[in-house]
Structure formats: C-alpha cells, structure tokens
Design a protein around this motif. Sequence first.
Motif, PDB file in Angstrom:
ATOM      1  N   VAL A 112       0.799  -1.103   0.062  1.00 36.66           N
ATOM      2  CA  VAL A 112       0.030  -0.054   0.002  1.00 36.66           C
ATOM      3  C   VAL A 112       0.862   1.144  -0.102  1.00 36.66           C
ATOM      4  N   GLY A 113       0.704   1.968  -1.026  1.00 40.88           N
ATOM      5  CA  GLY A 113       1.040   3.536  -0.874  1.00 40.88           C
ATOM      6  C   GLY A 113       0.424   4.603  -0.641  1.00 40.88           C
ATOM      7  N   ARG A 114       0.748   5.345   0.394  1.00 42.37           N
ATOM      8  CA  ARG A 114      -0.061   6.635   0.688  1.00 42.37           C
ATOM      9  C   ARG A 114       0.276   7.748  -0.390  1.00 42.37           C
ATOM     10  N   VAL A 115      -0.342   8.444  -0.706  1.00 45.65           N
ATOM     11  CA  VAL A 115      -0.118   9.354  -1.988  1.00 45.65           C
ATOM     12  C   VAL A 115      -0.933  10.696  -1.585  1.00 45.65           C
ATOM     13  N   VAL A 116      -0.447  11.551  -1.811  1.00 48.93           N
ATOM     14  CA  VAL A 116      -0.758  13.095  -1.544  1.00 48.93           C
ATOM     15  C   VAL A 116      -0.892  13.568  -2.910  1.00 48.93           C
ATOM     16  N   LEU A 117      -2.115  14.274  -3.262  1.00 46.08           N
ATOM     17  CA  LEU A 117      -2.593  14.433  -4.555  1.00 46.08           C
ATOM     18  C   LEU A 117      -2.079  16.182  -4.685  1.00 46.08           C
ATOM     19  N   ASP A 118      -1.857  16.548  -5.932  1.00 46.71           N
ATOM     20  CA  ASP A 118      -1.859  17.893  -6.239  1.00 46.71           C
ATOM     21  C   ASP A 118      -3.322  18.506  -6.272  1.00 46.71           C
ATOM     22  N   LEU A 119      -3.855  18.561  -5.375  1.00 46.34           N
ATOM     23  CA  LEU A 119      -5.309  19.070  -5.495  1.00 46.34           C
ATOM     24  C   LEU A 119      -5.477  20.420  -4.625  1.00 46.34           C
ATOM     25  N   PRO A 120      -5.815  21.200  -5.070  1.00 51.78           N
ATOM     26  CA  PRO A 120      -6.116  22.727  -4.240  1.00 51.78           C
ATOM     27  C   PRO A 120      -7.395  22.500  -3.324  1.00 51.78           C
ATOM     28  N   LEU A 121      -8.292  21.497  -3.490  1.00 54.87           N
ATOM     29  CA  LEU A 121      -9.566  21.530  -2.680  1.00 54.87           C
ATOM     30  C   LEU A 121      -9.278  21.341  -1.103  1.00 54.87           C
ATOM     31  N   SER A 122      -9.754  21.784  -0.415  1.00 56.85           N
ATOM     32  CA  SER A 122      -9.700  22.088   0.880  1.00 56.85           C
ATOM     33  C   SER A 122      -9.944  20.546   1.629  1.00 56.85           C
ATOM     34  N   HIS A 123     -11.309  20.085   1.135  1.00 61.39           N
ATOM     35  CA  HIS A 123     -11.652  18.829   1.978  1.00 61.39           C
ATOM     36  C   HIS A 123     -11.055  17.595   1.501  1.00 61.39           C
ATOM     37  N   LEU A 124     -10.135  17.803   0.331  1.00 60.15           N
ATOM     38  CA  LEU A 124      -9.231  16.650  -0.235  1.00 60.15           C
ATOM     39  C   LEU A 124      -7.935  16.733   0.413  1.00 60.15           C
ATOM     40  N   ASP A 125      -7.595  17.646   1.252  1.00 55.67           N
ATOM     41  CA  ASP A 125      -6.369  17.726   2.030  1.00 55.67           C
ATOM     42  C   ASP A 125      -5.734  16.649   2.942  1.00 55.67           C
TER      43      ASP A 125
ATOM     44  N   PRO B 247      -3.732  12.449   2.663  1.00 58.02           N
ATOM     45  CA  PRO B 247      -3.254  11.543   1.734  1.00 58.02           C
ATOM     46  C   PRO B 247      -4.466  10.215   1.311  1.00 58.02           C
ATOM     47  N   PHE B 248      -4.259   9.489   0.243  1.00 54.61           N
ATOM     48  CA  PHE B 248      -5.073   8.408  -0.256  1.00 54.61           C
ATOM     49  C   PHE B 248      -4.267   7.224  -0.455  1.00 54.61           C
ATOM     50  N   ASP B 249      -4.861   6.083  -0.082  1.00 56.85           N
ATOM     51  CA  ASP B 249      -3.977   4.846  -0.365  1.00 56.85           C
ATOM     52  C   ASP B 249      -4.461   4.235  -1.662  1.00 56.85           C
TER      53      ASP B 249
ATOM     54  N   GLU C  73       4.452   7.201   1.771  1.00 62.72           N
ATOM     55  CA  GLU C  73       5.191   6.031   2.586  1.00 62.72           C
ATOM     56  C   GLU C  73       4.435   5.029   1.852  1.00 62.72           C
ATOM     57  N   ARG C  74       5.168   3.664   2.213  1.00 60.69           N
ATOM     58  CA  ARG C  74       4.602   2.342   2.023  1.00 60.69           C
ATOM     59  C   ARG C  74       4.138   1.786   3.230  1.00 60.69           C
ATOM     60  N   ARG C  75       3.065   1.184   3.113  1.00 54.31           N
ATOM     61  CA  ARG C  75       2.445   0.573   4.418  1.00 54.31           C
ATOM     62  C   ARG C  75       2.136  -1.019   3.936  1.00 54.31           C
ATOM     63  N   GLU C  76       1.751  -1.750   5.151  1.00 59.81           N
ATOM     64  CA  GLU C  76       1.416  -3.195   5.126  1.00 59.81           C
ATOM     65  C   GLU C  76       0.017  -3.291   4.651  1.00 59.81           C
ATOM     66  N   ALA C  77      -0.652  -2.103   5.548  1.00 59.77           N
ATOM     67  CA  ALA C  77      -2.220  -2.544   4.913  1.00 59.77           C
ATOM     68  C   ALA C  77      -3.050  -0.952   4.981  1.00 59.77           C
ATOM     69  N   SER C  78      -4.153  -0.928   4.429  1.00 60.43           N
ATOM     70  CA  SER C  78      -4.702   0.357   4.385  1.00 60.43           C
ATOM     71  C   SER C  78      -5.982   0.513   5.303  1.00 60.43           C
ATOM     72  N   ASP C  79      -6.298   1.768   5.804  1.00 59.76           N
ATOM     73  CA  ASP C  79      -7.414   1.813   6.688  1.00 59.76           C
ATOM     74  C   ASP C  79      -8.587   1.766   6.200  1.00 59.76           C
TER      75      ASP C  79
ATOM     76  N   ASP D 151     -11.586   0.157   3.835  1.00 64.70           N
ATOM     77  CA  ASP D 151     -12.360  -1.307   3.748  1.00 64.70           C
ATOM     78  C   ASP D 151     -12.355  -1.604   2.424  1.00 64.70           C
ATOM     79  N   GLY D 152     -12.514  -0.884   1.372  1.00 64.95           N
ATOM     80  CA  GLY D 152     -12.974  -1.236   0.186  1.00 64.95           C
ATOM     81  C   GLY D 152     -11.520  -1.439  -0.592  1.00 64.95           C
ATOM     82  N   ALA D 153     -11.857  -1.898  -1.965  1.00 69.40           N
ATOM     83  CA  ALA D 153     -10.644  -2.212  -2.586  1.00 69.40           C
ATOM     84  C   ALA D 153      -9.915  -1.027  -3.165  1.00 69.40           C
ATOM     85  N   LEU D 154      -8.748  -0.972  -3.281  1.00 73.47           N
ATOM     86  CA  LEU D 154      -7.659   0.229  -3.690  1.00 73.47           C
ATOM     87  C   LEU D 154      -7.441   0.133  -5.156  1.00 73.47           C
TER      88      LEU D 154
END
Length: 700
Positions: free
Chosen positions: A39-52, A54-56, A88-94, A96-99
């Motif tokens: 699992v990789g945690r990614v921060v996106l280049d998005l200016p929207l505040s409610h998407l501030d 990281p996503f897995d 970062e890289r992780r062993e699992a994601s928080d 519940d659905g498919a990534l």
Amino acid sequence: MPPRTDVETSPADRAAPSVAVAPAPGPPPPHTPAEVRPVGRVVLDLPLSHLDRPFDYTVSRAQDADAVPGARVRVRFAGKQRDGFLLERREASDHDGALSPLAKVVSAEPVLTPEVARLVRGVADHYAGSFSDVMRLAVPPRHAATEKAAPGAGPSADLPDAPPQPFGAYPAGPGYLAALADGRSPRAAWQVTPSADASGDWALGLAAAARAAVEGGRGAVLVVPDQRDVEQLKQACAAALGPTGFAVLVAEAGPAARYRAFLRALRGEVKVVIGNRAAAFAPVRDLGLVALWDDGDDLLAEPRAPYPHAREVLALRAAQQGAGALFAGYARTAEVQAWVEQGWLRELAQDRVALRHTAPHVKVSADTDRALERDPAARAARLPHEVFTLMRSVLPQGPVLVQVPRAGYLVALVCQDCREPARCRHCGGPTRAGRGRTGDGPQATCTWCGRLQVGWECPICGSHRFRAPVVGSERTAEELGKAFPGTAVRQSSAGQVAATVPATSAIVVATPGAEPRAEGGYAGAVLLDTPLLLLRADLRATEEALRRWLNAVALVRSGSDGGSVIAVGESSGRALQALVRVDPAGLASRELVDRADAHFPPAAKLVTVEGRPEALAEFIELAQLPPNAELLGPVALPPERRPGEPAALAGDVGLSRLTLRAPRSEGAALVRAAKDVAAIRSARKSDGALRIRVDPVTVG
C-alpha cells in the motif's frame, strides 16, 4: 471532510511563533518488496480543502523498485489522471474497500523527503492552507534531462582557509560559532551594526555560521530577500566554503538550473543552500542551521496562497528538526523581538560603547534651538541648510548617498492656490509631471491613462498653476546638480539600479532598496522626505521606515572613520529617535507593547477572510471559533483599480473583508476553525471563493 485532529506543538514552538506542527511521519522504513508493503500513501496535487489528506493506492510488483517514499507518481482520482507524491509504503490500508493501483511512477527520485513533507504539512496547518499549495513552493517542477544526468561528486571534506568574519566584534559571536561547530543548535537574533565597517558585513557572518555548521558535520539553509542579496551572499560563501561548497536555489536561474541546485542538496552533493524565500524548503541533509537576513523585507512573504513568510517557515523548521537558527538584520521586527522576549532567541549584538564607535554618527536636522536660530526655515524646508553643510564637509572625502523615498520627477501635483489634488479630466486619475524637453517646463500627465494634461484648470478655484508636494529622485538629482556644480551626480532607482560606485567624490541619489555600495563606504548620507515613509497607511509603517533608513546607514563609513548621516524630518518622532540612537531593538520592543494593547500580531493571532458578502455570511455561519475569539466586520473593500481603467470597470467590485482575532494561546484553534470552514465549503461546492490570510504581513 477529513476528521479534525489535535495539533501538536513543541515547547520551542509555543515559546516562539506558536506554529502548528503536524505529527512527525518518522524515518522512512527500509525498502521491502511489494508483497510486504503493498500500500502506498499518496498526497495529490489538488487545491480542494476537503481533499487535503493522503489517499491509499496499491503498488504492483513492476512498480516496487521505483515506488520509493518521496517519488512522483500519477494516479487515477475522480475519473482523471492526477499528479502526486508517494509519502510512505504500508502493510495495510485503513480503507475497507478495494484500492486502485498506482497508474505510473513518474520518477524514482525521492524529491519529497520526510523532513520536508512534515514541514509542508506544518506550514499548511499554520497558514490554513492545503498541502498541495505549499508543496508547489517546496518542490520545483521536474526537469527530466537534469534528473537523468549523472550525479555530481559529494561534498568536499576540505574547506578553504577561513576568511575574516564579523562575529569577533560581538561579545557572544565566537560562542555562537563554537556551539554550531560542536553540533549544538543555538538560536540567536543577530543585531548587525549598520556600518560599512567589517563588523557590519552580514554576508560574511552568515557564511561563517554556515561554515561552522559544516565543520560540525551538518548542513545549512541561508535565505535572503532578493537577487542582489543572493549575489553578495554567494561571494561570501565562495570564500568561506569554496566555489562548489554550496548551491544557489532561486527561481530566476531558470527551470534547469533551479532543479539542478535542488537535486544537489537532495542527493547530498552540497551541505549548504542559499537563495530567496523558496530556498527555505531546500532538502538539506542533517540540517544544523537555518539563517535569514532582513526578515522585515516584504519579498520574503509569498504572494500566493497560503501566503507563508520565510521567517515563520524557518522557525518552524528549526523547531521540527532541532536545528540552530540565526535571524539577522540591521533593523528588528516585532516578531523577532517577541521571540527574543520569550527566550526562544538570544540576542547577539555589540555593546553600546562599541556601537557608538562603529556606527556612523546620525543626527536629525533642526533638532536644537541653536540650529533653528541659524536656519529658521529648517523645519519647513525640504533641503535645509544643515544638509548642504554636511555634504560640503564630507564630499572631499568620498561619495555622499542621498536617499529619496520616491522615484520620478514631480510625483504628485496639487493646485498652487487651493491645494486641491490635480486629477485627470478624462479618467479622474492622479497626475504627475516628468522632466520637460529642453526649454520647456515640466509636462503633467495622468498616472492611469497617460494623457498629457494640456491647459489644466483647477475645478475648485480655476487656477492654471500647480505645485508638487512630493518630489522624486530625478528632480532631487537635478536640484543637487545645480547646487554643487562640478560634482558628479549619479542616480539609482528601479529600472536603473547601480551595483557599486567608485570611492571618488560624487552625489548618489537613490530610492530605498536601490542604494549602490560604495568602495570603502560612503563618506556621508542624507535621508530626505522621512515623513513620507511614516505616513503609509500600514501597521508596519514605523518599523518599515526604520528598516529602510538603517539599510542606507549601513553603507556609510563607521563613526571612527568620520561617517555622518543626517535625516530631514521631525526630530521628536519615535522612529527618528531610534535611528539617532541606532536602537532598532528598543523600537521593536515599544512596537510590540503597542500591538499587544491593540491586539495585533504578533501579540495576537489575526485571520482575515476576503470574499463576496454571501460567501462571508456562510463562513460566519459555519465557523466554530474559540471562546475568546473576536469577529470584526465584515467591511466593504474599495475596488482595485488598474492603471488606465475607469472606476466603472474596476475589478473585484463588491468584495468585503472579515477579520477574526484571538489571543495567541488560542491561535492554533482559530486557524483550525478557518481551515475547517474552507473544507466544508469546498465539499459543498459553495459559490464564491474566499481568500484566507493568517497574520498578514501588511495590515492596512
């Protein structure tokens, strides 16, 4: 919207700028196969505040080797390909659905280090901004050819012979350098003595501090306001560290050169980075020192959202990474003075006895009854008799600097008889006069539409004559040329800035910030029209005026060498009195007390929100302010008129400003409340954009 989290602050942060610090991501884990950390945690280049946040995403086996923390990636988000960074890289994601899988690893270069990622998060939280907005300031755009080029050699262990440095003239200076060389992290406010003497050479001082950090096995980041300062610091660092011992990180160098300097620091090829405000985020390894010159300069404040100031960025970075700090300047801002009084910074200054010998002798015209008896019109005259007396006495010894606040010829015009401001008959704009052709008088023109004001007539009294209450540098140079025939008169202002002038007898007329350096220093200096700088409708007018005057005084020879400065203005003014005493710390302390009484920064936290009235009404409805917060406004803002644009077509009509104010102890909660509202409005897709500023640099 993302869940609200408590903000962690270290003791240093609470004692200093009360900056919000995000939880540390910790050191990057050792690289393991994708089967172990898929699992990789990614921060996106998005200016929207409610998407501030990281996503897995999942990392495939083919991407495993290149998907290192800090790498640039591309992912699919909301049906579109988006750029981002792998945190970062992780062993699992928080989740519940498919990534979804990573669409592509753009580059395996880890350009976003954990330390810089934590700094970006902290700056975004402190200024109520988003991670992506700050990330654009911290990581320059990729230049593929530069990135693929062979890396350079690592830092050389051999340093050149240490050049002379000014810290020996300051009682605590040698101890500060020794602490850096020993691997400790001292923090100081260096009050540089304004003089052309060696003890006033700030560039050599910053270079010496960086050398001490390198000798201690650590790196340094040195930040200055503009390109002229960068060139001066570059010469000093070349002498102290060698020509290849540092990197220059400035946007003016171009995409390739800027990215090359960034990679040199990232790969550990250099331990020292110098540059302007963007260099505050430079990925220097084992950071041991952050240093800033002249933090009162407006160029150190980012003009793009979320408007961070390099001073706060470096203070936050020093607290996060346990690095030393050095905030240097001829003047002193209220923010740095607050850190000194709170004990977060220690003062590094000369004692008063040494200061009186090192700094030039400064006086104000018509400051005694005897001076007024000799020249009764001294307080009304723009160039009183004392100015000519000083210039005649020091011109045989070298050049004389004359600082004039405004460029141009006759900067503003009013009616000669009734003093009504002269306005353009076509667009209503203010008028000014330039130097006329040979044999002609000054030609009045409109500063907005540029039309000549031929046959101008005052609409109040019908007079056809005008006068100039504000005289620019060009007219001043013309007048001084007539008063001192046979003496060379040089000019330096925006568009024609001179770097240096020879040590020969001459009069140099310059605007603030454009003063050239003189070989061996100026024999004397004259500060004209001092009330103009003090009359700015700005909270920092007094502080900024003293800063500009001291920057000019610093170009004059020491008092022991006969350096003299005269300022034309009201001698009882607080700023001019501080100038005469060469006591910027005293003025900053007084300013801090006044701002505390008025509940202004840095004594209080201030957040301004600008937008349409309906957007501000929604902001007020959603904001959950801390208990002692105040809500001021909203008030309508005047339209921002561009030159040549009639009032009816002026842009940004109908904007209002809302001010939120809270004690410093509730500052983090106030900023978090503003950021939460921005996130809610972003998720709702509310109409009308809002501009949020935290502790704005200029408070009108």
